[in-house]
Write a protein that holds these residues in place. Sequence first.
Motif, mmCIF file in Angstrom:
data_model
loop_
_atom_site.group_PDB
_atom_site.id
_atom_site.type_symbol
_atom_site.label_atom_id
_atom_site.label_comp_id
_atom_site.label_asym_id
_atom_site.label_seq_id
_atom_site.Cartn_x
_atom_site.Cartn_y
_atom_site.Cartn_z
ATOM 1 N N GLY A 173 -61.667 9.124 -63.982
ATOM 2 C CA GLY A 173 -62.813 9.864 -63.467
ATOM 3 C C GLY A 173 -62.599 11.355 -63.453
ATOM 4 O O GLY A 173 -61.778 11.899 -64.177
ATOM 5 N N LYS A 174 -63.370 12.001 -62.598
ATOM 6 C CA LYS A 174 -63.310 13.452 -62.475
ATOM 7 C C LYS A 174 -62.781 13.799 -61.089
ATOM 8 O O LYS A 174 -63.218 13.255 -60.098
ATOM 9 N N HIS A 175 -61.844 14.695 -61.042
ATOM 10 C CA HIS A 175 -61.366 15.240 -59.784
ATOM 11 C C HIS A 175 -61.242 16.726 -60.007
ATOM 12 O O HIS A 175 -60.241 17.203 -60.510
ATOM 13 N N GLU A 176 -62.280 17.448 -59.640
ATOM 14 C CA GLU A 176 -62.333 18.879 -59.929
ATOM 15 C C GLU A 176 -61.923 19.683 -58.711
ATOM 16 O O GLU A 176 -62.451 19.497 -57.632
ATOM 17 N N ARG A 196 -62.801 3.949 -60.935
ATOM 18 C CA ARG A 196 -63.582 5.189 -60.880
ATOM 19 C C ARG A 196 -63.162 6.007 -59.668
ATOM 20 O O ARG A 196 -63.023 5.499 -58.568
ATOM 21 N N ASP A 204 -68.042 14.814 -56.646
ATOM 22 C CA ASP A 204 -69.205 15.649 -56.952
ATOM 23 C C ASP A 204 -69.194 16.797 -55.955
ATOM 24 O O ASP A 204 -69.428 16.597 -54.762
ATOM 25 N N GLU A 245 -64.470 9.863 -58.675
ATOM 26 C CA GLU A 245 -65.228 11.052 -59.048
ATOM 27 C C GLU A 245 -65.583 11.847 -57.802
ATOM 28 O O GLU A 245 -66.015 11.282 -56.797
ATOM 29 N N SER A 270 -67.041 9.283 -55.117
ATOM 30 C CA SER A 270 -67.416 7.962 -55.641
ATOM 31 C C SER A 270 -66.152 7.245 -56.087
ATOM 32 O O SER A 270 -65.374 7.783 -56.881
ATOM 33 N N ARG A 327 -69.844 5.467 -52.358
ATOM 34 C CA ARG A 327 -70.104 6.891 -52.529
ATOM 35 C C ARG A 327 -70.345 7.441 -51.131
ATOM 36 O O ARG A 327 -71.311 7.063 -50.471
#
Length: 86
Positions: A81-84, A54, A58, A56, A44, A34
């Motif tokens: 994961g998240k990739h915004e 994973r 943040d 992600e 992360s 991270r």
Amino acid sequence: NCLYALTRLFLTEKDGEVEIARGVPSSWRDYAFRLPVPGGAWLSVAVKDGRLVRFEVDNPQRRPLPRFRMPPEFGDVKEIGKHEEQ
């Protein structure tokens, strides 16, 4: 220093693009980190048996994110994961 060298194994930034795991030896099959990325977000990543498990980002300040470049063996990060974006 040693911490800088380790960080560069996992993230390399150039011209607004961040390369993930560019310097990681192929013998490292399992690792996680991270770390901050340009713009104030945190990334992360976890790799298990050489596969990305994973990814992600943040980004609490909702600032624009850099472009991420992955090793080809990681596949399509949109599935993990998240990739915004903004």
